[in-house]
Design an enzyme around this catalytic site. Sequence first.
Site, PDB file in Angstrom:
ATOM      1  N   TYR A 165      70.305  88.631  70.271  1.00  0.00           N
ATOM      2  CA  TYR A 165      70.075  87.854  71.491  1.00  0.00           C
ATOM      3  C   TYR A 165      70.795  88.480  72.687  1.00  0.00           C
ATOM      4  CZ  TYR A 165      67.675  83.349  72.288  1.00  0.00           C
ATOM      5  OH  TYR A 165      66.780  82.372  72.615  1.00  0.00           O
ATOM      6  N   GLU A 172      66.730  92.938  79.131  1.00  0.00           N
ATOM      7  CA  GLU A 172      65.900  92.243  80.118  1.00  0.00           C
ATOM      8  C   GLU A 172      66.534  92.290  81.508  1.00  0.00           C
ATOM      9  OE1 GLU A 172      64.813  88.293  78.745  1.00  0.00           O
ATOM     10  OE2 GLU A 172      64.549  89.056  76.724  1.00  0.00           O
TER      11      GLU A 172
HETATM   12  C1  LIG Z   1      59.595  81.647  85.750  1.00  0.00           C
HETATM   13  C2  LIG Z   1      60.560  82.548  85.104  1.00  0.00           C
HETATM   14  C3  LIG Z   1      61.632  81.860  84.360  1.00  0.00           C
HETATM   15  C4  LIG Z   1      62.657  82.793  83.887  1.00  0.00           C
HETATM   16  C5  LIG Z   1      63.853  82.086  83.328  1.00  0.00           C
HETATM   17  C6  LIG Z   1      64.859  83.033  82.890  1.00  0.00           C
HETATM   18  C7  LIG Z   1      66.009  82.445  82.203  1.00  0.00           C
HETATM   19  C8  LIG Z   1      66.004  82.727  80.766  1.00  0.00           C
HETATM   20  C9  LIG Z   1      67.300  82.758  80.158  1.00  0.00           C
HETATM   21  C10 LIG Z   1      67.215  83.014  78.665  1.00  0.00           C
HETATM   22  C11 LIG Z   1      66.660  84.298  78.343  1.00  0.00           C
HETATM   23  C12 LIG Z   1      66.308  84.476  76.900  1.00  0.00           C
HETATM   24  C13 LIG Z   1      65.653  85.762  76.751  1.00  0.00           C
HETATM   25  C14 LIG Z   1      65.273  86.050  75.363  1.00  0.00           C
HETATM   26  C15 LIG Z   1      65.612  87.166  74.813  1.00  0.00           C
HETATM   27  C16 LIG Z   1      65.291  87.424  73.448  1.00  0.00           C
HETATM   28  O1  LIG Z   1      64.484  86.855  72.785  1.00  0.00           O
HETATM   29  S1  LIG Z   1      66.199  88.625  72.813  1.00  0.00           S
HETATM   30  C17 LIG Z   1      65.783  88.707  71.119  1.00  0.00           C
HETATM   31  C18 LIG Z   1      66.611  87.788  70.272  1.00  0.00           C
HETATM   32  N1  LIG Z   1      65.989  86.531  70.329  1.00  0.00           N
HETATM   33  C19 LIG Z   1      66.151  85.599  69.417  1.00  0.00           C
HETATM   34  O2  LIG Z   1      66.897  85.722  68.463  1.00  0.00           O
HETATM   35  C20 LIG Z   1      65.313  84.405  69.659  1.00  0.00           C
HETATM   36  C21 LIG Z   1      65.941  83.197  69.160  1.00  0.00           C
HETATM   37  N2  LIG Z   1      65.139  82.116  69.627  1.00  0.00           N
HETATM   38  C22 LIG Z   1      64.333  81.430  68.819  1.00  0.00           C
HETATM   39  O3  LIG Z   1      64.280  81.648  67.662  1.00  0.00           O
HETATM   40  C23 LIG Z   1      63.434  80.353  69.335  1.00  0.00           C
HETATM   41  O4  LIG Z   1      62.687  80.879  70.327  1.00  0.00           O
HETATM   42  C24 LIG Z   1      64.122  79.085  69.753  1.00  0.00           C
HETATM   43  C25 LIG Z   1      63.079  78.162  70.360  1.00  0.00           C
HETATM   44  C26 LIG Z   1      65.166  79.382  70.787  1.00  0.00           C
HETATM   45  C27 LIG Z   1      64.815  78.406  68.581  1.00  0.00           C
HETATM   46  O5  LIG Z   1      64.046  78.184  67.560  1.00  0.00           O
HETATM   47  P1  LIG Z   1      63.894  76.744  66.894  1.00  0.00           P
HETATM   48  O6  LIG Z   1      62.444  76.588  66.616  1.00  0.00           O
HETATM   49  O7  LIG Z   1      64.536  75.649  67.649  1.00  0.00           O
HETATM   50  O8  LIG Z   1      64.738  76.852  65.618  1.00  0.00           O
HETATM   51  P2  LIG Z   1      64.293  77.043  64.157  1.00  0.00           P
HETATM   52  O9  LIG Z   1      65.487  76.808  63.338  1.00  0.00           O
HETATM   53  O10 LIG Z   1      63.652  78.356  64.013  1.00  0.00           O
HETATM   54  O11 LIG Z   1      63.172  75.922  63.896  1.00  0.00           O
HETATM   55  C28 LIG Z   1      63.385  74.518  64.040  1.00  0.00           C
HETATM   56  C29 LIG Z   1      62.314  73.743  63.299  1.00  0.00           C
HETATM   57  O12 LIG Z   1      61.007  74.000  63.810  1.00  0.00           O
HETATM   58  C30 LIG Z   1      60.203  74.615  62.811  1.00  0.00           C
HETATM   59  N3  LIG Z   1      59.345  75.587  63.450  1.00  0.00           N
HETATM   60  C31 LIG Z   1      59.539  76.142  64.644  1.00  0.00           C
HETATM   61  N4  LIG Z   1      58.556  76.990  64.927  1.00  0.00           N
HETATM   62  C32 LIG Z   1      57.724  76.989  63.879  1.00  0.00           C
HETATM   63  C33 LIG Z   1      56.526  77.660  63.578  1.00  0.00           C
HETATM   64  N5  LIG Z   1      55.994  78.567  64.422  1.00  0.00           N
HETATM   65  N6  LIG Z   1      55.952  77.410  62.397  1.00  0.00           N
HETATM   66  C34 LIG Z   1      56.466  76.531  61.525  1.00  0.00           C
HETATM   67  N7  LIG Z   1      57.609  75.838  61.761  1.00  0.00           N
HETATM   68  C35 LIG Z   1      58.221  76.072  62.925  1.00  0.00           C
HETATM   69  C36 LIG Z   1      61.183  75.206  61.865  1.00  0.00           C
HETATM   70  O13 LIG Z   1      60.686  75.426  60.597  1.00  0.00           O
HETATM   71  C37 LIG Z   1      62.265  74.141  61.859  1.00  0.00           C
HETATM   72  O14 LIG Z   1      61.798  73.003  61.174  1.00  0.00           O
HETATM   73  P3  LIG Z   1      62.712  72.164  60.172  1.00  0.00           P
HETATM   74  O15 LIG Z   1      62.926  73.066  59.003  1.00  0.00           O
HETATM   75  O16 LIG Z   1      61.884  70.987  59.846  1.00  0.00           O
HETATM   76  O17 LIG Z   1      63.983  71.846  60.910  1.00  0.00           O
END
Ligand SMILES: CCCCCCCCCCCCC/C=C/C(=O)SCCNC(=O)CCNC(=O)[C@H](O)C(C)(C)COP(=O)(O)OP(=O)(O)OC[C@H]1O[C@@H](n2cnc3c(N)ncnc32)[C@H](O)[C@@H]1OP(=O)(O)O
Length: 243
Positions: A165, A172
Amino acid sequence: MASTEEDGGSVEEKENNNRKRTKSAVTVAWLTFYNIAMTAGWLVLAMTMMRFYIQKGTHKGLYKSIARTLKFFQTVALLEVVHCAIGIVRTSVIVTGVQVCSRIFMVWFITNSIKQIQNEESVILFLVVWTVTEITRYSFYTFNLLNHLPYFIKWARYNMFIVMYPIGVVGELMTVYAALPYVRKTGMLSTRLPNKYNVSFDYYYFLIIVMLSYIPLFPQLYFHMLRQRRKVLLGEIIVEKDE
Ligand SMILES: CCCCCCCCCCCCC/C=C/C(=O)SCCNC(=O)CCNC(=O)[C@H](O)C(C)(C)COP(=O)(O)OP(=O)(O)OC[C@H]1O[C@@H](n2cnc3c(N)ncnc32)[C@H](O)[C@@H]1OP(=O)(O)O
């Protein structure tokens, strides 16, 4: 090592199974299809990048070689905001929205729009980081939905982001910074007064605001992931505030 999550007896496992049961078969089928397609898309990107680098021995021209595929798969990721909004995945719309929109912004309004920066090392930096992250993340969701999650994928999903991250964010920010002189010189996407709409917009200053917005927004995404990590890997029960 490919130990699986099938011992079935633990409280955590039962909760997990209950959550899956609450998803309809159509939802599971759609999410499985979606995650397999996205894993495949990012794998194609990884292979295209590796082949390009092996054949040409330089990163110059690499972005152009993957631009179409990248734009397609990163734009399709907008569906993830829809998934959250309609409640088929248990993730915050805001967290997902910020993540997806910042990526789409980087792809369409920075890298794709400003050809002069496409060969910057920083572009390759965030592309490599995004690719590794997304292959891991989508394969995690796929195997999880199929109830056959290898431990190393779960481990990678909830550990790699700790370094990936910040590296991605550095890539970026360096790319936006490299774009600033071109934006200022050309006045792209800007409108100056007087004009018939009586509206003024300066893309150069907008980009500076975007860069500054990483300061409050990135830690929130990072801490969200750290909380997810504690919940999934260490089994901590975390009471989420409404996001
Ligand atoms: C107009 C312009 C605006 C600009 C604004 C700029 C500001 C921005 C600032 C921030 C910049 C960030 C830039 C990003 C850079 C990068 O990405 S660098 C690379 C490294 N990146 C990462 O490691 C990304 C990490 N982020 C994520 O994984 C996600 O995007 C997240 C949304 C932040 C977090 O994921 P999240 O879904 O909340 O967590 P999980 O544990 O994975 O899942 C939670 C539950 O949801 C289920 N789920 C989610 N998606 C799916 C799916 N596609 N299919 C099936 N299930 C899904 C998941 O299974 C979990 O469910 P439960 O098990 O029931 O809890």
